[in-house]
Design a protein around this motif. Structure first.
Motif, PDB file in Angstrom:
ATOM      1  N   TRP A 256       9.872  -3.135  -5.715  1.00 44.91           N
ATOM      2  CA  TRP A 256       8.828  -2.591  -6.606  1.00 44.91           C
ATOM      3  C   TRP A 256       7.438  -2.719  -5.975  1.00 44.91           C
ATOM      4  O   TRP A 256       6.721  -1.728  -5.806  1.00 44.91           O
ATOM      5  CB  TRP A 256       8.901  -3.332  -7.948  1.00 44.91           C
ATOM      6  CG  TRP A 256       7.813  -2.941  -8.921  1.00 44.91           C
ATOM      7  CD1 TRP A 256       6.567  -3.458  -9.027  1.00 44.91           C
ATOM      8  CD2 TRP A 256       7.891  -1.909  -9.895  1.00 44.91           C
ATOM      9  NE1 TRP A 256       5.843  -2.839 -10.027  1.00 44.91           N
ATOM     10  CE2 TRP A 256       6.639  -1.872 -10.582  1.00 44.91           C
ATOM     11  CE3 TRP A 256       8.896  -1.006 -10.283  1.00 44.91           C
ATOM     12  CZ2 TRP A 256       6.374  -0.970 -11.616  1.00 44.91           C
ATOM     13  CZ3 TRP A 256       8.638  -0.127 -11.317  1.00 44.91           C
ATOM     14  CH2 TRP A 256       7.382  -0.101 -11.976  1.00 44.91           C
ATOM     15  N   PHE A 257       7.100  -3.974  -5.617  1.00 43.95           N
ATOM     16  CA  PHE A 257       5.765  -4.200  -5.061  1.00 43.95           C
ATOM     17  C   PHE A 257       5.657  -3.665  -3.632  1.00 43.95           C
ATOM     18  O   PHE A 257       4.576  -3.222  -3.208  1.00 43.95           O
ATOM     19  CB  PHE A 257       5.431  -5.694  -5.095  1.00 43.95           C
ATOM     20  CG  PHE A 257       5.234  -6.226  -6.487  1.00 43.95           C
ATOM     21  CD1 PHE A 257       4.103  -5.877  -7.225  1.00 43.95           C
ATOM     22  CD2 PHE A 257       6.175  -7.064  -7.071  1.00 43.95           C
ATOM     23  CE1 PHE A 257       3.925  -6.361  -8.524  1.00 43.95           C
ATOM     24  CE2 PHE A 257       6.004  -7.556  -8.361  1.00 43.95           C
ATOM     25  CZ  PHE A 257       4.878  -7.192  -9.101  1.00 43.95           C
ATOM     26  N   GLY A 258       6.806  -3.693  -2.889  1.00 50.39           N
ATOM     27  CA  GLY A 258       6.800  -3.120  -1.537  1.00 50.39           C
ATOM     28  C   GLY A 258       6.556  -1.630  -1.556  1.00 50.39           C
ATOM     29  O   GLY A 258       5.847  -1.076  -0.677  1.00 50.39           O
ATOM     30  N   GLY A 259       7.144  -0.952  -2.549  1.00 49.75           N
ATOM     31  CA  GLY A 259       6.915   0.491  -2.683  1.00 49.75           C
ATOM     32  C   GLY A 259       5.453   0.815  -2.918  1.00 49.75           C
ATOM     33  O   GLY A 259       4.910   1.797  -2.370  1.00 49.75           O
ATOM     34  N   ILE A 260       4.812  -0.018  -3.739  1.00 49.09           N
ATOM     35  CA  ILE A 260       3.380   0.172  -4.012  1.00 49.09           C
ATOM     36  C   ILE A 260       2.576   0.007  -2.728  1.00 49.09           C
ATOM     37  O   ILE A 260       1.662   0.801  -2.435  1.00 49.09           O
ATOM     38  CB  ILE A 260       2.909  -0.828  -5.092  1.00 49.09           C
ATOM     39  CG1 ILE A 260       3.579  -0.519  -6.438  1.00 49.09           C
ATOM     40  CG2 ILE A 260       1.391  -0.794  -5.232  1.00 49.09           C
ATOM     41  CD1 ILE A 260       3.317  -1.550  -7.515  1.00 49.09           C
ATOM     42  N   ARG A 261       2.925  -1.006  -1.919  1.00 45.15           N
ATOM     43  CA  ARG A 261       2.182  -1.270  -0.670  1.00 45.15           C
ATOM     44  C   ARG A 261       2.436  -0.171   0.362  1.00 45.15           C
ATOM     45  O   ARG A 261       1.544   0.178   1.136  1.00 45.15           O
ATOM     46  CB  ARG A 261       2.576  -2.647  -0.102  1.00 45.15           C
ATOM     47  CG  ARG A 261       2.037  -3.806  -0.968  1.00 45.15           C
ATOM     48  CD  ARG A 261       2.334  -5.161  -0.342  1.00 45.15           C
ATOM     49  NE  ARG A 261       1.651  -5.370   0.922  1.00 45.15           N
ATOM     50  CZ  ARG A 261       0.357  -5.600   1.080  1.00 45.15           C
ATOM     51  NH1 ARG A 261      -0.453  -5.624   0.027  1.00 45.15           N
ATOM     52  NH2 ARG A 261      -0.159  -5.793   2.287  1.00 45.15           N
ATOM     53  N   ILE A 262       3.658   0.393   0.375  1.00 44.53           N
ATOM     54  CA  ILE A 262       3.934   1.512   1.286  1.00 44.53           C
ATOM     55  C   ILE A 262       3.120   2.734   0.869  1.00 44.53           C
ATOM     56  O   ILE A 262       2.556   3.455   1.706  1.00 44.53           O
ATOM     57  CB  ILE A 262       5.447   1.838   1.291  1.00 44.53           C
ATOM     58  CG1 ILE A 262       6.229   0.724   1.997  1.00 44.53           C
ATOM     59  CG2 ILE A 262       5.719   3.172   1.989  1.00 44.53           C
ATOM     60  CD1 ILE A 262       7.726   0.862   1.888  1.00 44.53           C
ATOM     61  N   ASP A 263       3.043   2.944  -0.448  1.00 54.47           N
ATOM     62  CA  ASP A 263       2.279   4.078  -0.978  1.00 54.47           C
ATOM     63  C   ASP A 263       0.791   3.956  -0.638  1.00 54.47           C
ATOM     64  O   ASP A 263       0.108   4.974  -0.422  1.00 54.47           O
ATOM     65  CB  ASP A 263       2.477   4.151  -2.493  1.00 54.47           C
ATOM     66  CG  ASP A 263       1.922   5.431  -3.087  1.00 54.47           C
ATOM     67  OD1 ASP A 263       2.260   6.510  -2.562  1.00 54.47           O
ATOM     68  OD2 ASP A 263       1.153   5.351  -4.069  1.00 54.47           O
ATOM     69  N   ASN A 264       0.323   2.692  -0.565  1.00 52.27           N
ATOM     70  CA  ASN A 264      -1.067   2.439  -0.228  1.00 52.27           C
ATOM     71  C   ASN A 264      -1.316   2.428   1.277  1.00 52.27           C
ATOM     72  O   ASN A 264      -2.462   2.263   1.726  1.00 52.27           O
ATOM     73  CB  ASN A 264      -1.548   1.112  -0.822  1.00 52.27           C
ATOM     74  CG  ASN A 264      -1.572   1.153  -2.344  1.00 52.27           C
ATOM     75  OD1 ASN A 264      -1.709   2.221  -2.942  1.00 52.27           O
ATOM     76  ND2 ASN A 264      -1.448  -0.019  -2.974  1.00 52.27           N
ATOM     77  N   GLY A 265      -0.228   2.534   2.064  1.00 55.26           N
ATOM     78  CA  GLY A 265      -0.350   2.527   3.516  1.00 55.26           C
ATOM     79  C   GLY A 265      -0.482   1.158   4.121  1.00 55.26           C
ATOM     80  O   GLY A 265      -0.785   1.022   5.315  1.00 55.26           O
ATOM     81  N   ALA A 266      -0.229   0.106   3.329  1.00 61.00           N
ATOM     82  CA  ALA A 266      -0.369  -1.273   3.843  1.00 61.00           C
ATOM     83  C   ALA A 266       0.912  -1.772   4.489  1.00 61.00           C
ATOM     84  O   ALA A 266       0.918  -2.853   5.089  1.00 61.00           O
ATOM     85  CB  ALA A 266      -0.789  -2.196   2.700  1.00 61.00           C
ATOM     86  N   MET A 267       1.987  -0.971   4.360  1.00 60.51           N
ATOM     87  CA  MET A 267       3.283  -1.452   4.866  1.00 60.51           C
ATOM     88  C   MET A 267       4.134  -0.256   5.269  1.00 60.51           C
ATOM     89  O   MET A 267       4.052   0.825   4.652  1.00 60.51           O
ATOM     90  CB  MET A 267       3.995  -2.282   3.782  1.00 60.51           C
ATOM     91  CG  MET A 267       5.175  -3.063   4.253  1.00 60.51           C
ATOM     92  SD  MET A 267       5.863  -4.060   2.881  1.00 60.51           S
ATOM     93  CE  MET A 267       6.929  -5.152   3.807  1.00 60.51           C
ATOM     94  N   GLN A 268       4.991  -0.454   6.292  1.00 60.84           N
ATOM     95  CA  GLN A 268       5.897   0.592   6.714  1.00 60.84           C
ATOM     96  C   GLN A 268       7.278   0.398   6.079  1.00 60.84           C
ATOM     97  O   GLN A 268       7.642  -0.703   5.671  1.00 60.84           O
ATOM     98  CB  GLN A 268       6.027   0.620   8.243  1.00 60.84           C
ATOM     99  CG  GLN A 268       4.747   1.050   8.957  1.00 60.84           C
ATOM    100  CD  GLN A 268       4.948   1.124  10.460  1.00 60.84           C
ATOM    101  OE1 GLN A 268       5.444   0.176  11.071  1.00 60.84           O
ATOM    102  NE2 GLN A 268       4.567   2.256  11.040  1.00 60.84           N
ATOM    103  N   ILE A 269       8.065   1.508   6.052  1.00 61.78           N
ATOM    104  CA  ILE A 269       9.406   1.452   5.429  1.00 61.78           C
ATOM    105  C   ILE A 269      10.309   0.459   6.161  1.00 61.78           C
ATOM    106  O   ILE A 269      11.023  -0.327   5.553  1.00 61.78           O
ATOM    107  CB  ILE A 269      10.046   2.859   5.426  1.00 61.78           C
ATOM    108  CG1 ILE A 269       9.240   3.804   4.543  1.00 61.78           C
ATOM    109  CG2 ILE A 269      11.498   2.781   4.931  1.00 61.78           C
ATOM    110  CD1 ILE A 269       9.695   5.247   4.605  1.00 61.78           C
TER     111      ILE A 269
END
Length: 574
Positions: A256-269
Motif C-alpha cells: 500500500w505505502f510502497g505503491g504511494i511512494r512509487i507513484d510519487n517517484g520516490a521508489m522503483q518497482i
C-alpha cells in the motif's frame, strides 16, 4: 540444556562446517532479492534482454549454491544430532549401571526408560533445529533489516509497527508452553509405567480377570497424555496462523505505502519487490526463532531429566581395591543391620554368622522375615546401615563391587533369562565358558533332560524373559548359569521352589559334590530342603531367632518347631 550441549565438543569441526554452510546459505538468500530488483529495474522495465539473461543466470548460480548449502546443512546437522543422542544414551546407560538397587527404586524403571528414549529423542530434535536455525535466524533478521533499510528507510516504519506484535506473541507462547511440556513428559512416564506393568504382569491380570480394570487404568493414563498434548498443540496451532496473519498484513501495508511512494517517484518497482522479499525474510527469521523458543523449553525439560540421572551420585561407590582372596570361600556377617529407604522399621537387625568352604548355610523363616533382603546384601545390591559383611575375609566395602561379585554365583528368587540361545544364557555366568563347561553345568542343574529333547538342543532360542519355558526349566537354567562360573560362594534365593521333589533331591545330591570347595547359602521355604545343612539360620521379623542344625533347632527353637510342624508329619519329624 547447556550441560547437554557441551557434549557437542566432540563434533566441533562438524559444527564449525555447519555454521560455515549456514552462513553461505543465508548470504545467498539475502543476495537474491537484490538481483531480482536489478533484473526488473534494469532489464524488464527497459527491455534489455541480454541483461535479463546475465542476471538470470547469476540468480540460478546463487540459488544452486544456496540449495547445495542447505542440503549439506541438513545432512551434517542430522549426523551431529544423532551422534550426540548416541553418546548421551551410552553415557546414561553406563552411569545407570553403577546405580545400586536403592537408586533404581528411587527413580523407577519406567522413568529411566523414558529418559533414555523419549527425552534423548527430544534433545536430538532440538539440536538439529538449533544447528540449522540458530545462526540462520539472526543472519536473516539482521541482514534482511539492513537490506530493507538500504532500499527505503521510510517504508521500514511498517516493520517497526508490526515487530512488537510478533515478539509479544512469542513471549505469550513461551509462558503457556513451558509448563505444558513438563506435564507431557510426566504423562509419558506414567503411561510407560502402566503399560510396562500390564505387559510384564499379563498372566496375573488374566488369572484374576482384571483385563477391563487394567484397560480403564491404561485409558486414564493415555487420555491424560492426550489432553495435555492437545493443549500443547493448541498453543502451536494458535501461533502459526496468527504469525502468518501478521506477516501478510505487513506485506499488504508495504504494498500500500510502497505503491504511494512509487507513484510519487520516490521508489522503483524492483526495489519494492526486493523490499517485500526482505521483509518476508525478516518475518521468516522471527518464525524460526519462535519455533526454537517453543522447542527449546521442551527439550530443556528433557535435558534436565537426563541431567538428573547423570548427576545422581550412586548411593555407594567402590571405596577400595583389595582382592577378596584372604580366606577363600568364606562369608561372614558381623552385627549387620539394614532398613529400606523411608521404612519405619529395620528389615534386618544385628545378623551375625560365619560360613566356611564346604559348608551349607540355610536361611528359613516366614514371609517377610528378611530372607531375600539378607542374601541381596551379599553381592552389595544394597548398602548395610551398620555392621560388616566379609567375603573371603575382606569387607565388601574395601573391595570393588566387580571383585566381590566375581566371587559369587547368584541365583535370584525370580529366574530371569535373556533373549538368545540356551548356551548364551548359561554362558552369561562365564563369558569364556567352553561347550563342555556349559554341558557340565546343565547336567549338575538337572537341565540336560529337557535341553536334549529340544530340536536345537543348546542352540534353542529362548524368548524374552524365558516365556517359552516352564518355571522349573527357567530355574534350572538360572542355576546352571551360576554353576558354570565356579565361584567361591553360591547364593540360592529360594531357587528350587518350582522343582518337583525328585528333581530337587537329584539336584542337591549333584550340588553337594560340585560345591564341596565353596560356601553355599540357601534360602528355602521347605524344611526338607534345609534339613541337611551344616547351619540353619531361622529369621523372624528381620532378627535371628535361632542358629543351629536341624536336630538342634528342633529341640530348642520354637519358631523352627512351628515351621517344621506346619510342613512335616510326625513320622517325618521322628
Amino acid at each position: 540444556m547447556i550441560k547437554i550441549l557441551k557434549n557437542l565438543s566432540v563434533y566441533k569441526w562438524m559444527v564449525a562446517a555447519i555454521f560455515g554452510l549456514v552462513f553461505i546459505q543465508a548470504m545467498s538468500e539475502l543476495y537474491l532479492p537484490t538481483l531480482m530488483a536489478d533484473i526488473i529495474d534494469k532489464g524488464v522495465v527497459v527491455g534489455d534482454i541480454p541483461y535479463i539473461w546475465k542476471i538470470g543466470g547469476l540468480m540460478l548460480v546463487v540459488s544452486a549454491l544456496s540449495a547445495i548449502a542447505s542440503i549439506a546443512v541438513s545432512f551434517y546437522s542430522s549426523k551431529t544430532a544423532m551422534g550426540l543422542g548416541r553418546d548421551i544414551r551410552r553415557k546414561v546407560f553406563t552411569h545407570v549401571e553403577n546405580f545400586s538397587q536403592q537408586d533404581f527404586d528411587k527413580l523407577g524403571t519406567a522413568s529411566l526408560i523414558t529418559r533414555t528414549t523419549n527425552d534423548i529423542t527430544q534433545v536430538q530434535q532440538v539440536v538439529i533445529m538449533i544447528l540449522r536455525m540458530v545462526l540462520t535466524a539472526p543472519i536473516m533478521f539482521v541482514g534482511g533489516l539492513i537490506m530493507a533499510l538500504s532500499k527505503d528507510m521510510k517504508l521500514s516504519l511498517v516493520i517497526v509497527a508490526t515487530m512488537p506484535l510478533l515478539v509479544g506473541l512469542i513471549l505469550f507462547i513461551l509462558h503457556k508452553g513451558i509448563p505444558l511440556f513438563k506435564a507431557v513428559q510426566k504423562r509419558i512416564d506414567r503411561l510407560n509405567l502402566v503399560l510396562r506393568e500390564n505387559l510384564t504382569g499379563v498372566r496375573v491380570v488374566r488369572a484374576f480377570n482384571r483385563e477391563k480394570d487394567e484397560q480403564v487404568r491404561l485409558r486414564g493414563a493415555n487420555e491424560d497424555l492426550r489432553d495435555v498434548s492437545i493443549k500443547v498443540n493448541k498453543v502451536m496451532a494458535f501461533m502459526m496462523p496468527v504469525m502468518m496473519l501478521v506477516m501478510n498484513l505487513t506485506v499488504v501495508g508495504i504494498i500500500w505505502f510502497g505503491g504511494i511512494r512509487i507513484d510519487n517517484g520516490a521508489m522503483q518497482i524492483g526495489d519494492l519487490m526486493a523490499y517485500i522479499q526482505y521483509v518476508m525474510l525478516i518475518m521468516s527469521s522471527l518464525v524460526m526463532a519462535s519455533m526454537m523458543f517453543i522447542m527449546i523449553p521442551r527439550a530443556a525439560v528433557s535435558a534436565n531429566r537426563i541431567n538428573e540421572v547423570l548427576e545422581m551420585v550412586p548411593t555407594f561407590l567402590d571405596e577400595g581395591t583389595e582382592k577378596a582372596d584372604r580366606e577363600r570361600a568364606t562369608l561372614q556377617f558381623d552385627q549387620v543391620s539394614f532398613s529400606y529407604p523411608g521404612a519405619e522399621e529395620q528389615a534386618l537387625s544385628n545378623i551375625s554368622f560365619k560360613s566356611k568352604a564346604g559348608e551349607v548355610t540355610a536361611i528359613i523363616g516366614g514371609t517377610g522375615a528378611g530372607k531375600t533382603t539378607l542374601v541381596n546384601l551379599i553381592p552389595r545390591f544394597y548398602e548395610v546401615a551398620s555392621g560388616t559383611i566379609r567375603v573371603n575375609g575382606v569387607e565388601i566395602k574395601d573391595s570393588s563391587q566387580e571383585e566381590i561379585r566375581s566371587k559369587i554365583g547368584f541365583v535370584p528368587q525370580k529366574a530371569l533369562l535373556f533373549s538368545g540361545t540356551i548356551a548364551e544364557n548359561i554362558r552369561f555366568g562365564k563369558e569364556d565358558a567352553t561347550q563342555s563347561e556349559i554341558e557340565h553345568a546343565a547336567e549338575i542343574a538337572q537341565a540336560t533332560s529337557f535341553i536334549e529333547q529340544l530340536k536345537d538342543g543348546y542352540e534353542s532360542v529362548i524368548s524374552q524373559g524365558g516365556s517359552n519355558l516352564s518355571g522349573g526349566q527357567k530355574q534350572r537354567l538360572a542355576i546352571a548359569r551360576a554353576l558354570v562360573r565356579k565361584p567361591d560362594i553360591y547364593v540360592f534365593d529360594d531357587s528350587f521352589s518350582a522343582l518337583d521333589y525328585k528333581t530337587d533331591a537329584n539336584l542337591r545330591a549333584a550340588l553337594k559334590e560340585e560345591t564341596k570347595d565353596a560356601t553355599v547359602v540357601i534360602v528355602a521355604q521347605r524344611v526338607s530342603s534345609v534339613m541337611d545343612a551344616d547351619r540353619i539360620i531361622v529369621l523372624d521379623h528381620g532378627k535371628v531367632a535361632g542358629i543351629g542344625t536341624h536336630e538342634e533347632l528342633l529341640q530348642t527353637n520354637e519358631v523352627y518347631q512351628e515351621i517344621v510342624e506346619s510342613q512335616l508329619t510326625e513320622e517325618d519329624i521322628a
